[in-house]
Design an enzyme around this catalytic site. Structure first.
Site, PDB file in Angstrom:
ATOM      1  N   HIS A 157      41.546  28.355  36.484  1.00  0.00           N
ATOM      2  CA  HIS A 157      42.485  29.353  37.026  1.00  0.00           C
ATOM      3  C   HIS A 157      43.900  29.149  36.517  1.00  0.00           C
ATOM      4  O   HIS A 157      44.740  30.034  36.659  1.00  0.00           O
ATOM      5  CB  HIS A 157      42.465  29.287  38.563  1.00  0.00           C
ATOM      6  CG  HIS A 157      41.193  29.815  39.144  1.00  0.00           C
ATOM      7  ND1 HIS A 157      41.101  31.064  39.704  1.00  0.00           N
ATOM      8  CD2 HIS A 157      39.948  29.278  39.218  1.00  0.00           C
ATOM      9  CE1 HIS A 157      39.854  31.267  40.110  1.00  0.00           C
ATOM     10  NE2 HIS A 157      39.138  30.193  39.830  1.00  0.00           N
ATOM     11  N   ASP A 365      52.086  30.410  34.540  1.00  0.00           N
ATOM     12  CA  ASP A 365      51.147  30.802  35.585  1.00  0.00           C
ATOM     13  C   ASP A 365      49.857  31.243  34.913  1.00  0.00           C
ATOM     14  O   ASP A 365      49.910  32.034  33.955  1.00  0.00           O
ATOM     15  CB  ASP A 365      51.731  31.978  36.396  1.00  0.00           C
ATOM     16  CG  ASP A 365      51.371  31.910  37.864  1.00  0.00           C
ATOM     17  OD1 ASP A 365      50.312  31.346  38.172  1.00  0.00           O
ATOM     18  OD2 ASP A 365      52.151  32.413  38.696  1.00  0.00           O
TER      19      ASP A 365
END
Ligand code: ADQ
Length: 467
Positions: A157, A365
């Site tokens: 992720h 991110d």
């Protein structure tokens, strides 16, 4: 037909609609499993004096959760240690914050072994196993050593860092070699996949055999980019809920004649909060005419408080937010609101909906789901503007946002001015393209693509029950 077993560090499905506020990963996994009625395996969030490997099985919010308790030392070495003090900072390009401690490394391996030993007896021959995130990279290797032959997939992720960053990790080769015990490894973007391939080519006598098929360590691995999305249908329902409407009305009422600028993040150094605050400060300095026309609301619930770097960043942000208000506030007005608590998801939808600007500026991110939630919450007839960091995985898909370098307060200040001045037709055009993407590439598509690739078919699996 196969069952799906999802494995992640924490198992925390939301217990009822809209009520809980859990992280991006948890929301996505809960959404994935609800439809399949599969099993979610992982840590319960509780500790015991001595590890027993005893399984707790519960039905939570339509999901079968199978959890184990860990020891305090596991938490210290595996979760706070190797996962959050070593891999998280390194993979977010914060080598300066990364701790390299052999005890963490050993704790990480021990907990992965514990997960494998408890999970292995539950696995049936045709189950598909889907492992999530950086806490569990060596899990497939441990399962294989216990004789598990099933198809096992892994999804990362967070970003996969560039080769030169990755080699800062002591024993990086062992960690990456363990990834070759999976059948399929998925990344958020093609860029992270490429960085992984570059590492394998340079460090493990690797080669790209054909797109999506990588050789390394004398073995073969399937790799791919599977950008995660939000649960668009569920979010659309939430946007229309009475709580969301009430919250939107409340926010609109307290920003009459002013534009709301909103940021929503876990309090984490990767989210670029300090830089964002400085960008807003710069905006106020350079635009005296607009000062009274804006209110910036930053919501950031504290996370990982046991890790020192998180305590330090919180202290710096408290002081910076005080400085901005001290410098610009007047007796009847303050430009900045800094809030450290969680909100229900339907309330968040209402807050996003009231905001003329969504300010999403992480330094790094993997994806960033807040950017997608902000877009999904806008009024199609009068939408707000998304300002998005170039270094969020989401920037690959969301080209119609105003893309900025989050390290530059000038760029953030300019983008704020531009967003506030943007005429409605341009806002509608940009938002239309963004919304289209958020709906098309949502969490359901993400799950089906990954599971389809893992099973070797692109058909949906039979809903299954478990254990
Ligand atoms: P996170 O780092 O947790 O996820 P993100 O994708 O932004 O980051 O998800 C955060 C989630 O938490 C969002 O759904 C948001 O609504 C929620 N949230 C944040 N603040 C909240 C608050 N105050 N109250 C309630 N809810 C709040 C990791 C990676 C990301 C990746 C996701 C999913 O770091 O890059 O997008 O996993 O893969």
């Amino acid at each position: 037909m196969s069952r799906l077993i999802v494995v992640s560090n924490r198992v925390n499905p939301p217990s009822s609609d809209g009520e809980e506020s859990v992280g991006g990963l948890a929301m996505a996994l809960a959404a994935s499993l609800r439809e399949y009625s599969g099993v979610w395996f992982g840590w319960s969030g509780k500790t015991v004096d001595t590890f027993t490997g005893e399984l707790n099985i519960e039905e939570i919010g339509g999901v079968t959760a199978a959890t184990i308790d860990l020891e305090e030392i596991d938490l210290e070495e595996y979760y706070n240690g190797y996962a959050n003090k070593t891999l998280w900072p390194l993979f977010h390009y914060r080598n300066d914050l990364a701790a390299f401690d052999r005890a963490y490394d050993k704790g990480y391996m021990r907990v992965n072994r514990r997960f494998a030993e408890t999970l292995a007896p539950l696995i049936r021959p045709d189950d598909l196993i889907w492992v999530h995130d950086y806490h569990l990279i060596p899990l497939a290797r441990e399962l294989r050593s216990l004789g598990v032959k099933n198809r096992i997939g892994f999804f990362l992720h967070i970003p996969w860092p560039a080769h030169q960053v990755m080699i800062n990790l002591p024993r990086h080769r062992q960690l990456v070699e363990a990834m070759f015990d999976y059948d399929l490894v998925g990344f958020q973007t093609g860029e992270y996949q490429q960085a992984f391939e570059e590492y394998v080519i340079s460090e493990a006598e690797g080669a790209v055999m054909r797109p999506g098929c990588l050789k390394g360590f004398g073995r073969i691995l399937e790799v791919g980019a599977f950008p995660i999305g939000i649960d668009a249908a569920d979010f659309a329902r939430m946007v229309k809920s009475s709580r969301a409407r009430r919250m939107r009305d409340l926010m609109t009422a307290c920003t009459v004649f002013r534009h709301l600028i909103v940021g929503v993040d876990r309090l984490d150094y990767s989210k670029g909060l300090e830089e964002r605050f400085l960008g807003f400060e710069q905006f106020l300095q350079r635009n005296p005419d607009l000062r009274r026309e804006v209110l910036m609301l930053q919501i950031a619930p504290v996370s990982r408080e046991a890790v020192e770097a998180y305590q330090e960043i919180r202290a710096r942000l408290d002081s910076l937010s005080g400085r901005i208000n001290g410098e610009f506030a007047d007796v009847d007005w303050a430009p900045f609101r800094w809030v450290n608590r969680n909100y229900r998801r339907d309330e968040l939808a209402g807050i996003y909906g009231a905001a003329r600007v969504g300010l999403v500026t992480p330094l790094r991110d993997g994806m960033n789901l807040v950017a997608k939630e902000y877009v999904a919450a806008q009024n199609p007839d009068d939408p707000g503007v998304l300002i998005l960091s170039r270094f969020a995985g989401a920037a690959r898909q969301m080209r119609d946002a105003l893309l900025v370098n989050p390290n530059s307060p000038e760029e953030v200040a300019d983008a704020l001015r531009r967003a506030l001045a943007m005429e409605k037709p341009e806002r509608i055009r940009r938002w239309g393209a963004l919304f289209d993407n958020v709906q098309r590439e949502d969490v359901v598509g993400w799950r089906d693509e990954f599971v389809g690739a893992l099973s070797g078919k692109s058909v949906k699996m039979r809903p299954a029950l478990v254990v």
